[in-house]
Motif scaffolding. Structure first.
Motif, PDB file in Angstrom:
ATOM      1  N   SER A  16      84.662  42.741  28.613  1.00 29.35           N
ATOM      2  CA  SER A  16      85.688  42.465  27.618  1.00 29.35           C
ATOM      3  C   SER A  16      86.416  43.746  27.260  1.00 29.35           C
ATOM      4  O   SER A  16      85.864  44.840  27.376  1.00 29.35           O
ATOM      5  N   ARG A  17      87.647  43.606  26.798  1.00 29.58           N
ATOM      6  CA  ARG A  17      88.420  44.759  26.329  1.00 29.58           C
ATOM      7  C   ARG A  17      88.240  44.971  24.828  1.00 29.58           C
ATOM      8  O   ARG A  17      88.702  45.970  24.287  1.00 29.58           O
ATOM      9  N   THR A  18      87.579  44.051  24.151  1.00 27.67           N
ATOM     10  CA  THR A  18      87.435  44.126  22.701  1.00 27.67           C
ATOM     11  C   THR A  18      86.230  44.975  22.331  1.00 27.67           C
ATOM     12  O   THR A  18      85.106  44.697  22.770  1.00 27.67           O
ATOM     13  N   GLN A 248      86.218  53.836  21.844  1.00 24.90           N
ATOM     14  CA  GLN A 248      86.736  54.207  20.529  1.00 24.90           C
ATOM     15  C   GLN A 248      88.082  54.926  20.654  1.00 24.90           C
ATOM     16  O   GLN A 248      88.991  54.715  19.851  1.00 24.90           O
ATOM     17  N   ALA A 249      88.202  55.791  21.656  1.00 26.01           N
ATOM     18  CA  ALA A 249      89.407  56.604  21.812  1.00 26.01           C
ATOM     19  C   ALA A 249      90.568  55.823  22.417  1.00 26.01           C
ATOM     20  O   ALA A 249      91.726  56.028  22.037  1.00 26.01           O
ATOM     21  N   TYR A 250      90.286  54.907  23.351  1.00 23.52           N
ATOM     22  CA  TYR A 250      91.334  54.239  24.129  1.00 23.52           C
ATOM     23  C   TYR A 250      91.589  52.805  23.689  1.00 23.52           C
ATOM     24  O   TYR A 250      92.603  52.213  24.077  1.00 23.52           O
ATOM     25  N   GLY A 251      90.649  52.221  22.936  1.00 22.74           N
ATOM     26  CA  GLY A 251      90.817  50.831  22.538  1.00 22.74           C
ATOM     27  C   GLY A 251      90.830  49.890  23.731  1.00 22.74           C
ATOM     28  O   GLY A 251      90.066  50.056  24.684  1.00 22.74           O
ATOM     29  N   ALA A 252      91.721  48.917  23.692  1.00 27.17           N
ATOM     30  CA  ALA A 252      91.787  47.913  24.764  1.00 27.17           C
ATOM     31  C   ALA A 252      92.211  48.505  26.101  1.00 27.17           C
ATOM     32  O   ALA A 252      92.045  47.857  27.146  1.00 27.17           O
ATOM     33  N   GLU A 253      92.734  49.715  26.085  1.00 26.89           N
ATOM     34  CA  GLU A 253      93.143  50.394  27.328  1.00 26.89           C
ATOM     35  C   GLU A 253      92.016  51.247  27.890  1.00 26.89           C
ATOM     36  O   GLU A 253      92.263  52.161  28.686  1.00 26.89           O
ATOM     37  N   ARG A 254      90.787  50.956  27.476  1.00 29.50           N
ATOM     38  CA  ARG A 254      89.651  51.758  27.933  1.00 29.50           C
ATOM     39  C   ARG A 254      89.574  51.778  29.460  1.00 29.50           C
ATOM     40  O   ARG A 254      90.054  50.853  30.144  1.00 29.50           O
ATOM     41  N   ARG A 305      76.875  45.410  27.695  1.00 30.92           N
ATOM     42  CA  ARG A 305      76.936  43.970  28.007  1.00 30.92           C
ATOM     43  C   ARG A 305      78.373  43.533  28.232  1.00 30.92           C
ATOM     44  O   ARG A 305      78.661  42.720  29.109  1.00 30.92           O
ATOM     45  N   THR A 306      79.299  44.073  27.442  1.00 31.01           N
ATOM     46  CA  THR A 306      80.717  43.757  27.644  1.00 31.01           C
ATOM     47  C   THR A 306      81.526  44.977  28.064  1.00 31.01           C
ATOM     48  O   THR A 306      82.647  44.836  28.542  1.00 31.01           O
ATOM     49  N   GLY A 307      80.958  46.181  27.898  1.00 32.66           N
ATOM     50  CA  GLY A 307      81.701  47.400  28.193  1.00 32.66           C
ATOM     51  C   GLY A 307      81.629  47.851  29.635  1.00 32.66           C
ATOM     52  O   GLY A 307      82.406  48.714  30.054  1.00 32.66           O
TER      53      GLY A 307
END
Length: 398
Positions: A16-18, A248-254, A305-307
């Motif tokens: 997930s991007r969230t 944390q730094a990039y948000g959804a653009e991780r 798990r989502t990252g």
């Protein structure tokens, strides 16, 4: 050109991007930064630009965060283990004295902790970090080592004054015995993994690891954003800390994040496919010794798990190939001293970039800017020399 073959690769169905609710203290990163930056010998570890390899793989940039020089211990582990020791002692002293931020370096505080004991289980580098921290702060240290830990690694831990207790079993067996002994004896246990019962210390360990990426974000502030991460995962501490800090730094653009493991101890691969933590049993020892773990940390699980977008496994054959490549002289930052575990993430990148199908799935190409961690140097000098054919000092003299 060298060849690294992957064994398995898969997309994480839960990616997930969230950004999830992270299992860390709200000010944990600030505490880690302010604490560790005050220790004698602190300096951000360098980032090596592997431009030769990037050109060979048709990638834009490979940023290799080199933890082989961290505090003279040869790995990233002091950011976690020694930091967690400092937090455990600080909490104890705060309760005893009423001081919010006790000075662990003061003679008065050292006198209060001299009879306290910290303990941990290790397959090498974590135990060395905990022992180093215990010596720095003045408390007693007992380290449990699993049967696969080499004599040189045991001696390195003991050189910091720690008592070594050998466990006839795996790393996971050593973790359980360290926890039981700490409970029975009233010691502070400092694991780098969590079974869900012991949370505070492994959380501190992981928060300390986040400083690695926090430094990198500052070092790369004038560069375009990172697009891909390749992170070696044992129990998942460093991988989850790195993924979380970039998130944390990039948000959804991780960055697109890939977890790399040895095939025989791929607990993250099996767990992410299953959608729940799965233990890998049997012979889980790997040449990538720091990754020889059969169970994921439950502190790391909510992050990865989502990252984690992808997971992949490698055979131990990748170890000598990558170590020798990095020890060679190049037109770029090489030679770089990288140990058996230190090469794992980079080996995963090479394998992925050389596999046409996975390369396409990951979106690797000339615009990719990849961040990888050299998690250890020659933490076992004899093994390093046997594999590379030269000692670290001989390699650096080229």
């Amino acid at each position: 050109m060298m060849k690294i073959s992957l064994v398995r690769a898969a997309r994480n169905p839960e990616a997930s991007r969230t950004l999830p609710s992270l299992p860390f203290e709200k000010d944990g990163m600030d505490i880690a930064r302010s604490t560790i930056s005050r220790w004698p010998g602190y300096a951000p570890s360098p980032i090596r630009d592997l431009s030769d390899l990037a050109a060979e793989l048709d990638l834009g940039k490979i940023y290799f965060k080199d933890e082989s020089v961290r505090f003279g211990l040869g790995s990233f582990k002091p950011l976690g283990g020694a930091f967690a020791v400092s937090r455990a002692l600080s909490r104890y002293l705060s309760a005893e004295t009423g001081e919010a931020e006790p000075d662990l370096a003061s003679p008065q505080m050292k006198a209060r902790v001299v009879n306290l004991t910290v303990t941990a289980a290790t397959d090498g580098n974590h135990g060395r970090s905990v022992a180093w921290g215990a010596r720095m702060f003045g408390c007693r240290c007992v380290i449990f080592v699993c049967s696969s830990v080499t004599r040189q690694r045991k001696d390195a831990i003991a050189s910091y004054g720690a008592e070594i207790r050998e466990v006839d079993g795996s790393f996971d067996d050593a973790v359980r015995l360290a926890a039981k002994t700490a409970k029975d004896e009233g010691w502070f246990v400092i694991p780098d993994t969590s079974d869900g019962e012991t949370v505070e210390a492994p959380r501190d360990v992981t928060q300390g690891y986040m400083l690695l990426v926090d430094e990198a974000l500052d070092q790369l502030r004038d560069e375009p954003p990172i697009t891909h991460l390749f992170l070696q995962a044992g129990v998942g501490g460093m991988a989850s800390a790195s993924a979380a800090r970039f998130w944390q730094a990039y948000g959804a653009e991780r960055p697109i994040t890939t977890i790399v493991e040895p095939e025989q101890c791929a607990c993250w691969y099996e767990s992410l496919v299953a959608g729940e933590p799965v233990a890998v049993t049997g012979d889980i020892d790997s040449a990538m010794a720091g990754l020889s773990c059969g169970e994921v940390s439950l502190i790391a699980w909510p992050v990865l798990r989502t990252g984690a977008d992808f997971m992949m496994t490698l055979s131990d054959d990748a170890v000598p190939v990558m170590m020798r490549y990095l020890a060679g002289k190049g037109q770029d930052a090489r030679p770089v001293i990288a140990g058996e575990t230190g090469i794992s993430g980079l080996a995963g990148l090479v394998a992925a970039a050389q596999d046409e199908t996975l390369r396409k799935e990951l979106g690797l190409g000339p615009d990719s800017r990849v961040f990888v961690v050299n998690s250890e140097g020659d933490t076992d000098p004899e093994a390093y020399k046997t594999i590379v054919g030269k000692s670290a000092s001989e390699v650096l003299e080229q």
